[in-house]
Design a protein around this motif. Structure first.
Motif, PDB file in Angstrom:
ATOM      1  N   HIS A  92     -14.338   4.910 -16.057  1.00 41.14           N
ATOM      2  CA  HIS A  92     -13.367   3.840 -16.263  1.00 41.14           C
ATOM      3  C   HIS A  92     -13.071   3.673 -17.744  1.00 41.14           C
ATOM      4  CE1 HIS A  92     -12.297  -0.700 -16.072  1.00 41.14           C
ATOM      5  NE2 HIS A  92     -11.217   0.057 -16.051  1.00 41.14           N
ATOM      6  N   PHE A  93     -11.910   4.206 -18.167  1.00 37.72           N
ATOM      7  CA  PHE A  93     -11.427   4.005 -19.534  1.00 37.72           C
ATOM      8  C   PHE A  93     -10.773   2.634 -19.637  1.00 37.72           C
ATOM      9  CE2 PHE A  93     -11.609   8.587 -19.251  1.00 37.72           C
ATOM     10  CZ  PHE A  93     -11.905   9.017 -20.548  1.00 37.72           C
ATOM     11  N   PHE A  94     -10.848   2.048 -20.806  1.00 42.66           N
ATOM     12  CA  PHE A  94     -10.153   0.781 -21.042  1.00 42.66           C
ATOM     13  C   PHE A  94      -8.871   1.041 -21.811  1.00 42.66           C
ATOM     14  CE2 PHE A  94     -13.621  -1.048 -19.109  1.00 42.66           C
ATOM     15  CZ  PHE A  94     -13.438  -2.419 -18.957  1.00 42.66           C
ATOM     16  N   LEU A  96     -14.959   1.287 -24.989  1.00 38.87           N
ATOM     17  CA  LEU A  96     -15.744   1.327 -23.746  1.00 38.87           C
ATOM     18  C   LEU A  96     -15.252   2.361 -22.740  1.00 38.87           C
ATOM     19  CD1 LEU A  96     -17.985   0.111 -21.970  1.00 38.87           C
ATOM     20  CD2 LEU A  96     -16.296  -1.525 -21.133  1.00 38.87           C
ATOM     21  N   VAL A  97     -16.198   3.106 -22.197  1.00 35.29           N
ATOM     22  CA  VAL A  97     -15.990   3.903 -20.980  1.00 35.29           C
ATOM     23  C   VAL A  97     -17.166   3.618 -20.051  1.00 35.29           C
ATOM     24  CG1 VAL A  97     -15.952   6.218 -19.993  1.00 35.29           C
ATOM     25  CG2 VAL A  97     -14.624   5.743 -22.041  1.00 35.29           C
ATOM     26  N   GLU A  98     -16.864   3.166 -18.844  1.00 39.03           N
ATOM     27  CA  GLU A  98     -17.905   2.920 -17.840  1.00 39.03           C
ATOM     28  C   GLU A  98     -18.051   4.153 -16.957  1.00 39.03           C
ATOM     29  OE1 GLU A  98     -17.696  -1.865 -17.027  1.00 39.03           O
ATOM     30  OE2 GLU A  98     -16.071  -0.640 -16.218  1.00 39.03           O
ATOM     31  N   LEU A  99     -19.280   4.589 -16.750  1.00 43.38           N
ATOM     32  CA  LEU A  99     -19.571   5.672 -15.819  1.00 43.38           C
ATOM     33  C   LEU A  99     -20.276   5.075 -14.611  1.00 43.38           C
ATOM     34  CD1 LEU A  99     -20.832   8.573 -18.138  1.00 43.38           C
ATOM     35  CD2 LEU A  99     -18.517   8.121 -17.322  1.00 43.38           C
ATOM     36  N   VAL A 143     -21.251   2.809 -20.968  1.00 43.89           N
ATOM     37  CA  VAL A 143     -22.077   1.883 -20.189  1.00 43.89           C
ATOM     38  C   VAL A 143     -22.105   2.419 -18.761  1.00 43.89           C
ATOM     39  CG1 VAL A 143     -22.099  -0.399 -19.111  1.00 43.89           C
ATOM     40  CG2 VAL A 143     -21.727  -0.197 -21.570  1.00 43.89           C
ATOM     41  N   ARG A 144     -23.301   2.507 -18.211  1.00 49.24           N
ATOM     42  CA  ARG A 144     -23.419   2.941 -16.811  1.00 49.24           C
ATOM     43  C   ARG A 144     -23.396   1.712 -15.916  1.00 49.24           C
ATOM     44  NH1 ARG A 144     -27.270   8.264 -16.252  1.00 49.24           N
ATOM     45  NH2 ARG A 144     -26.482   9.358 -18.105  1.00 49.24           N
ATOM     46  N   ASN A 189     -15.143  -4.163  -9.637  1.00 48.05           N
ATOM     47  CA  ASN A 189     -14.729  -4.273 -11.041  1.00 48.05           C
ATOM     48  C   ASN A 189     -15.814  -3.888 -12.039  1.00 48.05           C
ATOM     49  OD1 ASN A 189     -12.173  -4.961 -10.276  1.00 48.05           O
ATOM     50  ND2 ASN A 189     -12.393  -7.137 -10.688  1.00 48.05           N
ATOM     51  N   PHE A 190     -16.927  -3.339 -11.533  1.00 48.96           N
ATOM     52  CA  PHE A 190     -18.000  -2.802 -12.383  1.00 48.96           C
ATOM     53  C   PHE A 190     -18.561  -3.875 -13.322  1.00 48.96           C
ATOM     54  CE2 PHE A 190     -14.912   0.812 -11.601  1.00 48.96           C
ATOM     55  CZ  PHE A 190     -15.530   1.170 -10.415  1.00 48.96           C
TER      56      PHE A 190
END
Length: 807
Positions: free
Chosen positions: A146-148, A156-159, A186-187, A193-194
């Motif tokens: 998830h790129f912002f 931030l990139v969420e994996l 951030v995992r 919505n993580f």
């Protein structure tokens, strides 16, 4: 297991996010092909072509330089699926429709390479449900990413893993996203919505609800919830406009559709706000529609009024008393806000209390630990501190008691009590969730250390959270060789260092890392120490900026007492420092992050190499204060023009000089390291680093590599200049600009002086000159201007207001 290499990436979906992800991949030199549906009319790649062209017009620009849009490969699902076989990473970024995504996965599955990672860029859909459409062979290599927005600028990139995602795959992807793309990972757990959007959007909804409760206007709220509160300067409602109100509504709907009163005790506050509903009905979707919570009419910014459904004059500010409260230490600040009699103060306490309450209640389900929550809010929502950090700084148990008292009194958004771990056990004993041992995991009921992946060994001083006392501070790390108020000269090398090895680090300590006479003296000392007993030197100051330029304020007292002679002496010393760095017997590497303006730019260009963070802003901007570059910047432009001309069959230097002259005369600043390369301040031999925290690691290794490669300082050479004929040509074009009203008479005068210096003064074209000769011309021009009343107006205006004066 062999090293995972990303030689080519496919991005599926040429919408806003997909196209901008592709653009960022181009920025970091990763070959990329962008896919979308075949166009119904015209060329089959028409949809992608339109998206790529659109990237050139977006502001802020998703591309380092607009021309690089041509590097994005274009493809469609009908003709080009075979190209997927060459891709090591496939990022799906189509619209947030589960059925569309699942259909696409079935279509691409036969073409996915056996080693390739497949990742879905979604802001909230279940990654586990998405994985169910994939063959068993691909499931271990599938996850959420998830790129912002915008992807180039947001850290931030969420994996997000699924039960079948291989841990090694997630580690490989985290390494690439961190080092290759320059992001903070951030995992997140596979929950609605993580992490960042779950906490952030819930916070925005809570803020909007409190706005209604306290009857505040959008502009006052944005003033309160922007920089004053340690958050993004756009505040709450301007941020919503930038993100897009339709996007925000989609994320809210994800919460509404996937949660209920049982799974989220705050669910009652997730209703779509009435004002958002109305704006969506009107099609006012925010910045992209030129109207949202705000609308710009001419130079005026209007705000939406729900009662009248019209835009009314905006620009209201918060009461100054609350600005002063927000500058107090954290514990005092929160007590003052909670006990405030005014609506604005009570509103601020309410939104902070709500954020603490929400994060604590949901920590166990949405994230592995509190560090992930705080980093997500820093990197994804531009907060200076995450909710747990601020809570901990203000006094963990004291704040917890205030929150619980509000919950018990019915003042909070939910009746859910704070979790037991808040008041009892390791967190209460430690005084917070972040400790030297790690950050609190509510699910594991213990403190968890940071992930020890090899990629993080490249970060000598990673961005740390309050309470992470085991992480080193760059201000005290290593061995200090010399330190005063202006500079610290130090090394990371241990006591077992062999003589003649290792790297000296020079860290400027002045405000904005301005270059004062004391800084110049310290840099010279650092070169002396490096030459005596080390193999290289790095100029790195730990945080932004690299340097905002020469310290004008430090020069003014000397000017007032001794006149221009004192300034000339200081300039001469600064120029000598630049030449000392350029001709040092060890390689000097400038590690540039943030602003490198004026003297900061001159310091960088006189170094042997530059290692530059992607988001750096480099330029000679002295014209803004009515001066010319005086520490060798113009000499550099003249020398580079001569060097470039020497590689050409033509003998005329002027064509090679024009761009450098224009950049200095117009105070052009490269708004990325890539653009600065086009301006000549970053060279092809220099290194551009995507991740800010890897800058020092790369710079040290660059210095060592140059030394081991047999570094020798460049030979001092005479070089040809354009002479009086070049000056005449440049001044001719300046006359047209002045007479056309494009520049003022004083701008004309300054630009004329710049032309005289870069062309070598009153000499014949082709005359050979030295750097020292040109620096003498620089000093004379600089000193003549500092005595000029118009320049003094500009300097005083900049020092008093921080804004350039046009005269």
């Amino acid at each position: 297991m062999s090293r995972f290499q990303v030689k080519k990436v496919a991005v599926l979906g040429a919408g806003v996010m997909g196209a901008q992800i592709a653009a960022h991949l181009v920025n970091v030199k990763v070959p990329v092909v962008l896919f979308d549906l075949p166009a119904k009319e015209g060329p089959k790649n028409g949809i992608v072509t339109k998206a790529v062209e659109g990237l050139k017009k977006l502001k802020p620009s998703p591309l380092g330089v607009a021309d690089d849009a041509a590097l994005i490969g274009q493809a469609n699902y009908e003709e080009h699926l075979e190209q997927l076989r060459d891709c090591d990473l496939i990022i799906e970024a189509i619209a947030e429709r589960m059925d569309w995504k699942l259909d696409l996965y079935k279509k691409i599955a036969p073409f996915v390479a056996p080693h390739a990672i497949v990742a879905s860029n979604t802001s909230g859909l279940s990654i586990t449900k998405l994985s169910e459409a994939l063959p068993e062979s691909i499931k271990p290599r599938f996850c959420g990413i998830h790129f912002f927005n915008p992807p180039r600028y947001m850290v931030l990139v969420e994996l997000i893993n699924t039960p079948t995602t291989s841990p090694e795959v997630l580690d490989q992807l985290e390494a690439f996203v961190t080092s290759g793309l320059g992001k903070g990972v951030v995992r997140a757990h596979d929950t609605p919505n993580f992490v960042a959007n779950r906490v952030g959007i819930a916070g925005m909804l809570a803020t909007m609800k409190e706005v209604e409760n306290f009857g505040l206007s959008f502009d006052v709220v944005d003033d309160l919830t922007g920089k004053k509160l340690g958050r993004a300067s756009s505040g709450t409602f301007r941020t919503a406009d930038v993100v897009g109100l339709d996007t925000m509504a989609h994320v809210i709907k994800t919460l509404q559709d996937n949660l209920d009163e049982n799974s989220d005790p705050f669910y009652a506050s997730f209703g779509t706000p009435a004002v958002l509903k109305k704006l969506l009905e009107l099609g006012n979707l925010g910045q992209k529609a030129k109207a949202g919570f705000y609308k710009k009419v001419g130079r005026d910014v209007l705000r939406f009024d729900l009662e009248s459904e019209e835009y009314v004059p905006g620009g209201q500010k918060a009461d100054e008393v609350y600005g002063r409260m927000l500058k107090k230490p954290a514990a005092e600040r929160l007590r003052l806000l909670r006990n405030s009699e005014g609506a604005q103060g009570r509103f601020l306490w309410a939104i902070l209390r709500n954020s603490f309450h929400y994060a604590a209640v949901h920590l166990a389900t949405i994230a592995d630990n509190a560090r992930d929550v705080d980093q997500a809010m820093r990197w994804g929502f531009g907060m200076k501190q995450g909710p747990f950090e601020l809570w901990q700084e203000a006094g963990w148990l004291d704040v917890a008691k205030m929150i619980q008292e509000d919950i018990d009194a019915g003042k909070a958004l939910s009746k859910a009590p704070l979790p037991e771990w808040v008041f009892k056990g390791p967190v209460a004993e430690a005084g917070g969730v972040h400790t030297a041992q790690g950050s609190w995991s509510a699910s594991a009921q213990k403190f968890i250390a940071r992930r020890a992946l090899p990629v993080y060994e490249r970060q000598h001083f990673p961005e740390k959270l309050l309470g992470e006392t085991s992480l080193p501070e760059f201000t005290t790390a290593g061995t200090t060789l010399h330190e005063d108020d202006a500079i610290r000269v130090w090394t990371l090398e241990g006591a077992d260092r062999a003589p003649g090895t290792g790297v000296v680090i020079a860290s400027i300590k002045t405000k904005m890392h301005a270059i004062s006479p004391d800084v110049a003296e310290g840099l010279t000392l650092a070169v002396d120490l490096a030459e005596k007993d080390y193999e290289g030197m790095v100029i790195w100051s730990g945080d932004e900026p690299f340097s905002a330029g020469a310290d004008l304020q430090a020069m003014l007292p000397a000017f007032m007492v001794a006149g221009v002679s004192a300034i000339e002496g200081a300039e001469a010393e600064l120029q000598n420092t630049m030449l000392r760095i350029r001709y040092a017997n060890v390689p000097v590497v400038a590690a540039v992050r943030g602003l490198a303006l004026g003297g900061g730019c001159e310091l960088a260009v006189h170094s042997a190499r530059r290692v530059v963070h992607m988001e750096s802003y480099i330029g000679l901007v002295e014209v803004g204060v009515g001066l010319v570059p005086g520490a060798g910047g113009l000499t550099y432009i003249a020398r580079r023009a001569a060097e470039n001309a020497a590689t050409s069959t033509g003998k005329d230097i002027l064509p090679f000089l024009t761009e450098g002259f224009t950049a200095a005369a117009m105070a052009k600043v490269g708004t990325s390291a890539i653009e600065s390369r086009k301006l000549g301040y970053v060279l092809e031999s220099d290194v551009i680093v995507p991740h800010k925290d890897e800058l020092l690691y790369v710079a040290i290794n660059e210095a060592k590599s140059l030394a081991k490669g047999g570094w020798r300082a460049p030979a001092k050479r005479l070089f040809p200049v354009a002479g009086r004929s070049g000056i005449a040509t440049i001044k001719g074009s300046l006359v047209n600009m002045r007479d056309g009203g494009f520049i003022s008479q004083h701008d004309f005068h300054i630009a004329g002086l710049i032309a005289e210096v870069v062309c070598g003064g009153d000499v014949d074209a082709g005359t050979l000159v030295s750097e020292e000769y040109l620096m003498t011309l620089e000093r004379k021009a600089f000193c003549a201007l500092i005595e000029h009343p118009k320049t003094q107006e500009r300097i005083l205006g900049m020092l008093s207001t921080g804004k350039p004066v046009r005269n």
